[in-house]
Design an enzyme around this catalytic site. Structure first.
Site, PDB file in Angstrom:
ATOM      1  N   HIS A 123     -48.784 -69.153  21.426  1.00 51.59           N
ATOM      2  CA  HIS A 123     -48.455 -70.482  21.490  1.00 51.59           C
ATOM      3  C   HIS A 123     -47.463 -70.655  22.836  1.00 51.59           C
ATOM      4  CE1 HIS A 123     -46.278 -74.103  20.339  1.00 51.59           C
ATOM      5  NE2 HIS A 123     -47.121 -74.533  19.620  1.00 51.59           N
ATOM      6  N   GLU A 142     -53.764 -76.382  24.088  1.00 54.25           N
ATOM      7  CA  GLU A 142     -52.513 -76.917  23.827  1.00 54.25           C
ATOM      8  C   GLU A 142     -51.873 -77.306  25.068  1.00 54.25           C
ATOM      9  OE1 GLU A 142     -51.009 -77.011  19.203  1.00 54.25           O
ATOM     10  OE2 GLU A 142     -50.166 -75.374  20.440  1.00 54.25           O
TER      11      GLU A 142
HETATM   12  P1  PGA Z   1     -47.182 -81.405  17.895  1.00 56.58           P
HETATM   13  O1  PGA Z   1     -47.287 -79.542  18.117  1.00 56.58           O
HETATM   14  O2  PGA Z   1     -48.201 -81.290  16.987  1.00 56.58           O
HETATM   15  O3  PGA Z   1     -45.740 -81.544  17.319  1.00 56.58           O
HETATM   16  O4  PGA Z   1     -47.548 -81.672  19.067  1.00 56.58           O
HETATM   17  C1  PGA Z   1     -48.194 -78.912  18.145  1.00 56.58           C
HETATM   18  C2  PGA Z   1     -48.101 -77.452  18.416  1.00 56.58           C
HETATM   19  O5  PGA Z   1     -46.879 -77.190  18.669  1.00 56.58           O
HETATM   20  O6  PGA Z   1     -48.723 -76.670  17.887  1.00 56.58           O
END
Ligand code: PGA
Length: 223
Positions: free
Chosen positions: A101, A150
């Protein structure tokens, strides 16, 4: 198959987590269409609470056909590493684990080499890694089967990445045909449908909108 993964980060006490599970599973049990899809394995819902809440929630999670994921795994195997949580510690408790992440990369300095070790240890202990990346320069370990794109600027900002960009990012990765490709970054009940309608996008990694059981259910029920 669509994946809905709730990443709770460091939010929630044990009591709050139990209330969430009760409320969310109540919604699911009243939704025959979703129940059927869960039973047919067309939908996977994976809840990723903080470490200490994994085991206390396990019974309620599994008896409702949901799955449990950890948010991290040590890059060390079992041994003298005070404060770490190893794959062996998670074995038999979690089914999945989030690796790479952007918050781990940024705040905890996790390098590509460390992340590869994490992937290998996840698999050694029977955990399916969910490998996150936020740009195409980050190498994807060979064994990573579930990939979550992401973009850092989309995380927690409300500025979700347009579907077209997500699709072209996926193309640029040249993934194996068996790879599962997820999107994460400000997914909510208003924008989720746009991504879900794309067969190329196999689901979501969601934090903010997963913290409230009703918002999360509203996303899952769009499937
Ligand atoms: P969010 O975060 O849905 O708050 O944008 C996604 C994540 O950090 O996995």
């Amino acid at each position: 198959m669509k994946y809905f993964i709730a990443n709770w980060k460091t939010y929630k006490s044990l009591g709050e987590a139990e209330t969430w599970i009760d409320s969310f599973t109540g919604k699911i049990r009243a939704d025959q269409k979703l129940l059927d899809r869960l039973n047919r394995d067309e939908v996977k819902i994976i809840v990723c609470p903080p470490f200490p809440l994994l085991y206390p929630l396990k019974k309620k999670i599994t008896e409702n056909n949901l799955l449990l994921g950890a948010q991290n795994i040590s890059h060390f195997d079992e041994g003298p590493y005070t404060g770490e949580v190893s794959g062996k510690n998670l074995q038999g408790i979690a089914d999945y684990v989030i690796v790479g992440h952007s918050e781990r990369r940024r705040y905890f300095g996790e390098s590509d080499e460390i992340l590869t070790k994490k992937i290998n240890l996840s698999l050694k202990y029977g955990l399916q890694p969910i490998f996150c990346l936020d740009n195409a320069n980050q190498p994807i370990p060979n064994e990573a089967k579930i990939i979550a794109y992401e973009p850092a600027k989309a995380i927690g900002t409300g500025d979700n990445e347009p579907v077209e960009n997500v699709l072209s990012f996926k193309k640029s990765l040249d993934l194996k045909s068996t790879a599962i490709f997820l999107y994460g970054g400000s997914v909510n009940e208003n924008n989720a449908r746009d991504y879900l309608s794309q067969p190329e996008i196999n689901g979501f990694l969601i934090s903010t909108a997963s913290l409230d059981p009703l918002s999360f259910y509203n996303i899952v029920s769009l499937v």
